[in-house]
Motif scaffolding. Sequence first.
Motif, PDB file in Angstrom:
ATOM      1  N   THR A 142       0.871  -1.165  -0.145  1.00  0.00           N
ATOM      2  CA  THR A 142      -0.107  -0.041   0.039  1.00  0.00           C
ATOM      3  C   THR A 142       1.073   1.346  -0.076  1.00  0.00           C
ATOM      4  O   THR A 142       1.726   1.301   0.959  1.00  0.00           O
ATOM      5  CB  THR A 142      -1.015   0.020   1.324  1.00  0.00           C
ATOM      6  OG1 THR A 142      -1.942  -1.132   1.120  1.00  0.00           O
ATOM      7  CG2 THR A 142      -1.708   1.313   1.468  1.00  0.00           C
TER       8      THR A 142
ATOM      9  N   GLU B 221       0.605   4.882   0.625  1.00  0.00           N
ATOM     10  CA  GLU B 221      -0.288   5.764   1.445  1.00  0.00           C
ATOM     11  C   GLU B 221      -1.106   6.749   0.570  1.00  0.00           C
ATOM     12  O   GLU B 221      -0.349   7.527  -0.337  1.00  0.00           O
ATOM     13  CB  GLU B 221       0.331   6.622   2.509  1.00  0.00           C
ATOM     14  CG  GLU B 221       0.855   5.877   3.544  1.00  0.00           C
ATOM     15  CD  GLU B 221      -0.026   4.977   4.237  1.00  0.00           C
ATOM     16  OE1 GLU B 221      -1.233   5.580   4.405  1.00  0.00           O
ATOM     17  OE2 GLU B 221       0.333   3.769   4.537  1.00  0.00           O
ATOM     18  N   PRO B 222      -2.164   7.146   0.659  1.00  0.00           N
ATOM     19  CA  PRO B 222      -3.218   6.719   1.634  1.00  0.00           C
ATOM     20  C   PRO B 222      -4.110   5.436   0.941  1.00  0.00           C
ATOM     21  O   PRO B 222      -4.506   4.801   1.645  1.00  0.00           O
ATOM     22  CB  PRO B 222      -4.041   7.892   1.865  1.00  0.00           C
ATOM     23  CG  PRO B 222      -4.217   8.627   0.506  1.00  0.00           C
ATOM     24  CD  PRO B 222      -2.909   8.615   0.175  1.00  0.00           C
ATOM     25  N   ASP B 223      -4.120   5.567  -0.370  1.00  0.00           N
ATOM     26  CA  ASP B 223      -5.358   4.785  -0.825  1.00  0.00           C
ATOM     27  C   ASP B 223      -4.692   3.593  -1.998  1.00  0.00           C
ATOM     28  O   ASP B 223      -5.824   3.136  -2.725  1.00  0.00           O
ATOM     29  CB  ASP B 223      -6.567   5.425  -0.832  1.00  0.00           C
ATOM     30  CG  ASP B 223      -6.230   6.642  -2.270  1.00  0.00           C
ATOM     31  OD1 ASP B 223      -5.260   6.668  -2.352  1.00  0.00           O
ATOM     32  OD2 ASP B 223      -7.388   6.987  -2.398  1.00  0.00           O
ATOM     33  N   LYS B 224      -3.657   3.728  -2.309  1.00  0.00           N
ATOM     34  CA  LYS B 224      -3.462   2.828  -3.612  1.00  0.00           C
ATOM     35  C   LYS B 224      -2.662   1.526  -3.002  1.00  0.00           C
ATOM     36  O   LYS B 224      -1.614   1.675  -2.528  1.00  0.00           O
ATOM     37  CB  LYS B 224      -2.353   3.542  -4.145  1.00  0.00           C
ATOM     38  CG  LYS B 224      -3.225   4.681  -5.027  1.00  0.00           C
ATOM     39  CD  LYS B 224      -2.227   5.757  -5.713  1.00  0.00           C
ATOM     40  CE  LYS B 224      -3.274   6.880  -6.537  1.00  0.00           C
ATOM     41  NZ  LYS B 224      -2.396   7.819  -7.076  1.00  0.00           N
ATOM     42  N   THR B 225      -3.234   0.268  -3.274  1.00  0.00           N
ATOM     43  CA  THR B 225      -2.776  -0.860  -2.973  1.00  0.00           C
ATOM     44  C   THR B 225      -2.864  -1.654  -4.431  1.00  0.00           C
ATOM     45  O   THR B 225      -3.388  -1.905  -5.004  1.00  0.00           O
ATOM     46  CB  THR B 225      -3.850  -1.509  -2.203  1.00  0.00           C
ATOM     47  OG1 THR B 225      -4.083  -0.811  -0.983  1.00  0.00           O
ATOM     48  CG2 THR B 225      -3.325  -2.873  -1.669  1.00  0.00           C
TER      49      THR B 225
ATOM     50  N   THR C  20     -17.598   0.210   9.836  1.00  0.00           N
ATOM     51  CA  THR C  20     -17.294   1.404   8.924  1.00  0.00           C
ATOM     52  C   THR C  20     -17.567   2.593   9.254  1.00  0.00           C
ATOM     53  O   THR C  20     -18.655   3.047  10.052  1.00  0.00           O
ATOM     54  CB  THR C  20     -17.704   1.001   7.326  1.00  0.00           C
ATOM     55  OG1 THR C  20     -19.216   1.113   7.640  1.00  0.00           O
ATOM     56  CG2 THR C  20     -17.302  -0.379   6.890  1.00  0.00           C
TER      57      THR C  20
ATOM     58  N   GLY D 146     -17.915   8.138   4.830  1.00  0.00           N
ATOM     59  CA  GLY D 146     -16.830   9.063   4.504  1.00  0.00           C
ATOM     60  C   GLY D 146     -17.337  10.210   4.209  1.00  0.00           C
ATOM     61  O   GLY D 146     -17.087  11.255   4.086  1.00  0.00           O
TER      62      GLY D 146
END
Length: 82
Positions: free
Chosen positions: A18, A20-24, A79, A82
């Motif tokens: 991953t 940061e913050p949201d790419k895997t 959860t 958002g």
Amino acid sequence: MSYQILDMPDERFAVAATIEPDKTMVRTGFATQAEADAWVEGLRAIMAGLGAPVSLAVREFPGSLPLNEVLAFLGKAPTEPG
């Protein structure tokens, strides 16, 4: 960058890395955990050249995480809107 080695249901291993913050990104198909570890070391060397450290995502689990258990945990995790 953080990573985790996953123990897949087909008895192979995968690495989830991953940024940061949201790419895997996920690299699958390692026959052994040693192969996955070697790939992570190569990733670590490349990222060090860019000045970006690579760390273990879940320090409590230095080995591989069983994917089925990870998915079950995520399915039960609360959860936040958002």
